[in-house]
Write a protein that holds these residues in place. Structure first.
Motif, PDB file in Angstrom:
ATOM      1  N   ASP A   1     -18.286  -3.782   2.619  1.00 27.13           N
ATOM      2  CA  ASP A   1     -18.462  -4.864   1.653  1.00 27.13           C
ATOM      3  C   ASP A   1     -18.472  -6.205   2.405  1.00 27.13           C
ATOM      4  O   ASP A   1     -17.472  -6.569   3.048  1.00 27.13           O
ATOM      5  CB  ASP A   1     -17.308  -4.819   0.652  1.00 27.13           C
ATOM      6  N   PRO A   2     -19.585  -6.983   2.348  1.00 24.54           N
ATOM      7  CA  PRO A   2     -19.645  -8.248   3.091  1.00 24.54           C
ATOM      8  C   PRO A   2     -18.528  -9.212   2.719  1.00 24.54           C
ATOM      9  O   PRO A   2     -18.003  -9.934   3.579  1.00 24.54           O
ATOM     10  CB  PRO A   2     -21.012  -8.821   2.702  1.00 24.54           C
ATOM     11  N   ALA A   3     -18.150  -9.248   1.445  1.00 23.23           N
ATOM     12  CA  ALA A   3     -17.080 -10.145   1.020  1.00 23.23           C
ATOM     13  C   ALA A   3     -15.754  -9.752   1.655  1.00 23.23           C
ATOM     14  O   ALA A   3     -14.962 -10.611   2.083  1.00 23.23           O
ATOM     15  CB  ALA A   3     -16.972 -10.128  -0.498  1.00 23.23           C
ATOM     16  N   LEU A   4     -15.498  -8.430   1.719  1.00 26.38           N
ATOM     17  CA  LEU A   4     -14.261  -7.960   2.334  1.00 26.38           C
ATOM     18  C   LEU A   4     -14.272  -8.247   3.835  1.00 26.38           C
ATOM     19  O   LEU A   4     -13.255  -8.643   4.414  1.00 26.38           O
ATOM     20  CB  LEU A   4     -14.086  -6.467   2.068  1.00 26.38           C
TER      21      LEU A   4
ATOM     22  N   ASP B   1      -6.581  -0.665  -3.382  1.00 23.42           N
ATOM     23  CA  ASP B   1      -7.003   0.699  -3.013  1.00 23.42           C
ATOM     24  C   ASP B   1      -8.155   0.694  -2.006  1.00 23.42           C
ATOM     25  O   ASP B   1      -9.037   1.561  -2.043  1.00 23.42           O
ATOM     26  CB  ASP B   1      -7.409   1.491  -4.269  1.00 23.42           C
ATOM     27  N   ARG B   2      -8.173  -0.296  -1.122  1.00 21.34           N
ATOM     28  CA  ARG B   2      -9.238  -0.361  -0.100  1.00 21.34           C
ATOM     29  C   ARG B   2      -8.631  -0.363   1.312  1.00 21.34           C
ATOM     30  O   ARG B   2      -9.244  -0.852   2.258  1.00 21.34           O
ATOM     31  CB  ARG B   2     -10.069  -1.647  -0.302  1.00 21.34           C
ATOM     32  N   GLU B   3      -7.418   0.180   1.443  1.00 22.09           N
ATOM     33  CA  GLU B   3      -6.702   0.097   2.719  1.00 22.09           C
ATOM     34  C   GLU B   3      -7.470   0.765   3.867  1.00 22.09           C
ATOM     35  O   GLU B   3      -7.572   0.219   4.961  1.00 22.09           O
ATOM     36  CB  GLU B   3      -5.307   0.732   2.590  1.00 22.09           C
ATOM     37  N   LYS B   4      -8.026   1.953   3.603  1.00 22.23           N
ATOM     38  CA  LYS B   4      -8.753   2.670   4.651  1.00 22.23           C
ATOM     39  C   LYS B   4      -9.957   1.856   5.116  1.00 22.23           C
ATOM     40  O   LYS B   4     -10.248   1.758   6.314  1.00 22.23           O
ATOM     41  CB  LYS B   4      -9.207   4.030   4.123  1.00 22.23           C
ATOM     42  N   GLU B   5     -10.666   1.261   4.173  1.00 22.94           N
ATOM     43  CA  GLU B   5     -11.832   0.448   4.508  1.00 22.94           C
ATOM     44  C   GLU B   5     -11.410  -0.779   5.317  1.00 22.94           C
ATOM     45  O   GLU B   5     -12.087  -1.164   6.273  1.00 22.94           O
ATOM     46  CB  GLU B   5     -12.559   0.031   3.235  1.00 22.94           C
ATOM     47  N   MET B   6     -10.302  -1.397   4.919  1.00 21.98           N
ATOM     48  CA  MET B   6      -9.804  -2.563   5.652  1.00 21.98           C
ATOM     49  C   MET B   6      -9.463  -2.201   7.098  1.00 21.98           C
ATOM     50  O   MET B   6      -9.772  -2.949   8.036  1.00 21.98           O
ATOM     51  CB  MET B   6      -8.557  -3.130   4.962  1.00 21.98           C
TER      52      MET B   6
ATOM     53  N   GLU C   1       1.319  -5.031  13.473  1.00 18.05           N
ATOM     54  CA  GLU C   1       1.848  -6.069  12.579  1.00 18.05           C
ATOM     55  C   GLU C   1       0.723  -6.876  11.945  1.00 18.05           C
ATOM     56  O   GLU C   1       0.765  -7.190  10.735  1.00 18.05           O
ATOM     57  CB  GLU C   1       2.780  -6.992  13.363  1.00 18.05           C
ATOM     58  N   LEU C   2      -0.294  -7.224  12.754  1.00 17.89           N
ATOM     59  CA  LEU C   2      -1.413  -8.003  12.226  1.00 17.89           C
ATOM     60  C   LEU C   2      -2.163  -7.206  11.165  1.00 17.89           C
ATOM     61  O   LEU C   2      -2.481  -7.734  10.080  1.00 17.89           O
ATOM     62  CB  LEU C   2      -2.354  -8.396  13.363  1.00 17.89           C
ATOM     63  N   LYS C   3      -2.449  -5.949  11.430  1.00 14.58           N
ATOM     64  CA  LYS C   3      -3.189  -5.123  10.469  1.00 14.58           C
ATOM     65  C   LYS C   3      -2.383  -4.949   9.176  1.00 14.58           C
ATOM     66  O   LYS C   3      -2.931  -5.014   8.070  1.00 14.58           O
ATOM     67  CB  LYS C   3      -3.528  -3.768  11.093  1.00 14.58           C
TER      68      LYS C   3
ATOM     69  N   GLN D   1      -1.740  -6.285   3.510  1.00 14.35           N
ATOM     70  CA  GLN D   1      -0.848  -6.722   2.419  1.00 14.35           C
ATOM     71  C   GLN D   1      -1.404  -7.970   1.716  1.00 14.35           C
ATOM     72  O   GLN D   1      -1.366  -8.077   0.489  1.00 14.35           O
ATOM     73  CB  GLN D   1       0.540  -7.006   2.972  1.00 14.35           C
ATOM     74  N   GLU D   2      -1.934  -8.927   2.509  1.00 17.26           N
ATOM     75  CA  GLU D   2      -2.453 -10.167   1.930  1.00 17.26           C
ATOM     76  C   GLU D   2      -3.657  -9.919   1.027  1.00 17.26           C
ATOM     77  O   GLU D   2      -3.834 -10.595   0.006  1.00 17.26           O
ATOM     78  CB  GLU D   2      -2.842 -11.138   3.046  1.00 17.26           C
ATOM     79  N   LEU D   3      -4.495  -8.940   1.410  1.00 17.24           N
ATOM     80  CA  LEU D   3      -5.744  -8.720   0.682  1.00 17.24           C
ATOM     81  C   LEU D   3      -5.660  -7.596  -0.339  1.00 17.24           C
ATOM     82  O   LEU D   3      -6.630  -7.344  -1.062  1.00 17.24           O
ATOM     83  CB  LEU D   3      -6.876  -8.432   1.673  1.00 17.24           C
ATOM     84  N   SER D   4      -4.531  -6.895  -0.399  1.00 18.73           N
ATOM     85  CA  SER D   4      -4.448  -5.731  -1.278  1.00 18.73           C
ATOM     86  C   SER D   4      -4.506  -6.121  -2.764  1.00 18.73           C
ATOM     87  O   SER D   4      -4.961  -5.334  -3.597  1.00 18.73           O
ATOM     88  CB  SER D   4      -3.156  -4.951  -1.006  1.00 18.73           C
ATOM     89  N   THR D   5      -4.086  -7.350  -3.104  1.00 22.33           N
ATOM     90  CA  THR D   5      -4.153  -7.779  -4.507  1.00 22.33           C
ATOM     91  C   THR D   5      -5.598  -8.002  -4.925  1.00 22.33           C
ATOM     92  O   THR D   5      -6.039  -7.558  -5.993  1.00 22.33           O
ATOM     93  CB  THR D   5      -3.346  -9.077  -4.700  1.00 22.33           C
TER      94      THR D   5
END
Length: 700
Positions: A238-241, A286-291, A271-273, A278-282
């Motif tokens: 996802d380009p936005a992500l 449910d996109r943790e694997k993609e992140m 720690e960075l990951k 955590q910052e973007l999960s809101t």
């Protein structure tokens, strides 16, 4: 319907057939090269394996005993259990060039099985299996971006030979397997007897030219019998992500990836990951694997940009700079030889053990039984990278790294006849941050010298990396683990000032050309010479004496006809000598006897017993003999075990002897001299010849 193509390789026809055997596989090839026949079948499952970030490819190479007209040994008399080392190494040889040619995101379980059905003892089946594996994948529906092919190249009497025979390889100063695509070389592996960089590049070039007709044959076979390839849709993130992650992590990622300490860098990366997720999960639930995948791409992009644009390595070194080296030899007091070699955050403990010929490794292969007197075993415990894993037997990686280091070090060992020990080196990787196999080569050389093995000269190893962007490329010396993981090449080179002894190259891009390979080899030479200087400063030459705990070994040669005298009925005699002297004794069919013991006096005692048993009579020799039988015409006496001669009554004394028992009786020990041995081996002895003749009285 059977379809076949034929191409000449190394002056002999290579035939690739499909459509007649293994027809339920996704793709199958029956490859014939001389009387060597290999069947390769490739199959892909139709279900995606979820939750993995690697290509789920299994490559298995197996050699069937019937291929050479042999029945397997062991209780079950069948090919079962753990693959042999040769099978494991060949499986890796096939896997490494084909694995990068599957599309990114390919998550279908895929298996390639290569089975040797017939072997002619002339044409090696391993390179045939590699080319056939590519052909099987290429004509199948499996989305394989091939083809690739492989040949072996040797050099006999200065002449390069493609796919040399077994006899030619014995006379060759190099044994190189090269795999390539149409445009470039994708894998190199082999050993050499101190060849130059220029000669190696020339060999690889010639091999690549020999590969091209095999690629043409695979393309023709696909045209005649190929299946439409399965489409694997490319999934763009996802380009936005991506933009959100870049905004949050780009600058911190650069700071993390310039942390020199490996474990600290790993912790900061985690720690960075964790923070970014955590910052973007809101916003992106449910996109943790993609992140995590995007963050890994960002990590790779950051390191490559640092190298290409900023000329900056992770630990701040120059591109051609080797990490700091420290060496300690003789670390372990009771082993026969040891060395601790550290290069940066990679540390290896190499330990040498010396044994007798009975400790040699027996190898059962299609070519028959052979024995190895030199073994190098590589261990990679999980603590070496700060991990917790169950301990298992050596895997393919450990076997492959050990074989590479063994090939590198074997070139400097003295001939077995000059140093008749069986040698085992164990490399314990205590810390790892890249190039542990090359540290093993350095540590093994030093440990052998510490053990007093008269090596001709030490060898060193270095791992080279590559980052290639468009037409620009950077070659890196002594790569870190992250540079290996995020780069485009892993090229390991071993040798010394005289030349190269072993090498292994794998690439993750479509291939590399001659220019890159030449640069990498020349830079590797400078690096290994630097390492050798450090090694020679720590250990200038092999120790003059073996460790006091190493066994003492003496080799003597006896008449092969006398072997039975040493062995005795049912091994009775040799067992008695071993029990009496506390030595270990090996006897081969040539009459070569090896006596081994930690105590030299025990060796000397065993040698005397053996020489007594095997000595042969010679005219003129004097012996202290024991009288075994008395007759009217003389006495029989045993000069050494199982060897008797006759002292004729006329040879008992200078004066006339009327009765033999007047001079000697059974059981007496007398000094005698051999005066004759007739054609039938009968020995004539003389007592008279070794006693002083009485002086005649002077006439007045």
């Amino acid at each position: 319907m059977k379809t076949s193509v034929q191409v000449e390789v190394g002056g002999r026809p290579l035939v690739l057939e499909t459509g007649e055997v293994a027809r339920q596989a996704g793709g199958s090839i029956l490859a014939r090269y001389g009387d060597t026949v290999v069947l390769v079948a490739a199959v892909q499952e139709d279900r995606v394996r979820e939750g993995i970030d690697f290509v789920p490819l299994m490559v298995e190479y197996q050699e069937m005993s019937y291929a050479a007209g042999r029945i397997p040994g062991g209780f079950f008399r069948r090919e079962i259990g753990r693959p042999s080392e040769k099978e494991t190494l060949t499986s890796r040889l096939i896997d490494r060039p084909i694995r990068p040619l599957f599309p990114k995101g390919f998550n279908y379980e895929t298996q390639v099985i290569a089975t040797v059905l017939s072997v002619d003892q002339v044409n090696e089946p391993d390179v045939v299996a590699l080319s056939a594996a590519s052909a099987a994948l290429h004509l199948s529906a499996i989305p394989f971006k091939g083809p690739v092919a492989a040949v072996r190249v040797g050099r006999v009497d200065g002449r390069y030979v493609i796919n040399p025979s077994k006899l030619e390889l014995e006379r060759s100063d190099m044994n190189v397997v090269v795999a390539g695509s149409r445009d470039a070389v994708v894998m190199v592996e082999g050993g050499a007897d101190f060849v130059s960089e220029e000669d190696l590049v020339e060999a690889i070039d010639r091999a690549h030219q020999a590969i091209l007709p095999i690629l043409d044959a695979q393309e023709e076979l696909r045209r005649l019998a190929g299946t439409a390839k399965q489409e694997i849709p490319e999934t763009a993130p996802d380009p936005a992500l991506v933009e959100a992650i870049r905004s949050a992590a780009a600058d911190p990622m650069r700071e993390v990836m310039t942390t020199p300490d490996k474990l600290l860098r790993r912790d900061r990366k985690r720690e960075l990951k964790k923070k970014v997720v955590q910052e973007l999960s809101t916003t992106y639930p449910d996109r943790e694997k993609e992140m995590e995948g995007i963050l890994e791409d960002l990590e790779k992009e950051t390191v490559r940009r640092m190298l290409v644009r900023d000329s900056r390595r992770i630990d701040g070194r120059r591109f051609d700079e080797v990490r700091p080296i420290s060496i300690q030899v003789g670390l372990l007091p009771r082993t026969h030889g040891s060395a601790l070699f550290r290069r940066g955050e990679t540390q290896v403990l190499a330990v040498v053990t010396l044994g007798s010929s009975s400790d040699e490794q027996k190898i059962e292969a299609l070519t028959g039984e052979t024995f190895k007197s030199f073994m190098l075993h590589y261990n990679f415990p999980p603590y070496s990278v700060g991990e917790v894993k169950p301990l298992r037997g050596p895997g393919r990686r450990e076997i492959g790294h050990g074989a590479l280091a063994e090939r590198a070090v074997k070139a400097i060992l003295p001939p077995n006849g000059d140093f008749p020990y069986t040698i085992r080196v164990v490399s314990e990787v205590l810390e790892s941050n890249g190039s542990s196999s090359m540290a093993t080569v350095c540590g093994a050389s030093l440990a052998l010298m510490d053990a007093g093995v008269p090596v001709r000269e030490p060898v060193a190893g270095i791992a080279m990396g590559l980052v290639k962007e468009s037409d620009q490329f950077i070659v890196l010396s002594d790569i870190l683990g992250d540079e290996d993981h995020l780069g485009d090449m892993d090229f390991k080179v071993t040798g010394n000032e005289r030349g190269i002894t072993a090498f292994q190259m794998d690439v993750k891009i479509p291939g590399i050309d001659r220019n890159i390979m030449t640069r990498a080899l020349n830079q590797a030479r400078a690096g290994r010479l630097h390492i050798l200087e450090k090694m020679k400063a720590a250990m200038p030459a092999p120790r003059a004496e073996l460790s006091p705990y190493a066994p003492r070994m003496t080799v003597i040669q006896i008449n092969p006809d006398k072997i039975r005298d040493i062995i005795g009925p049912g091994g009775k005699v040799i067992r008695a000598i071993v029990a009496e002297t506390g030595t270990k004794i090996d006897v081969d069919d040539s009459g070569r006897v090896v006596i081994m013991s930690p105590d030299q006096s025990a060796c000397d005692k065993a040698i005397k017993r053996i020489k007594d048993l095997t000595q042969e009579p010679a005219v003129g020799e004097v012996y202290l003999a024991r009288v075994t039988k008395v007759t009217d015409f003389g006495a029989f006496a045993e000069i050494f075990p199982n060897t008797e001669g006759l002292i004729h009554i006329s040879q008992l004394d200078h004066k006339r002897v009327h009765k033999v028992t007047d001079v000697v009786k059974e059981g007496d020990e007398v000094l005698v001299k051999i005066i004759d041995i007739d054609r039938e081996g009968r020995i004539r002895l003389s007592r008279k010849a070794v006693i002083e003749k009485p002086q005649q009285p002077r006439e007045s």
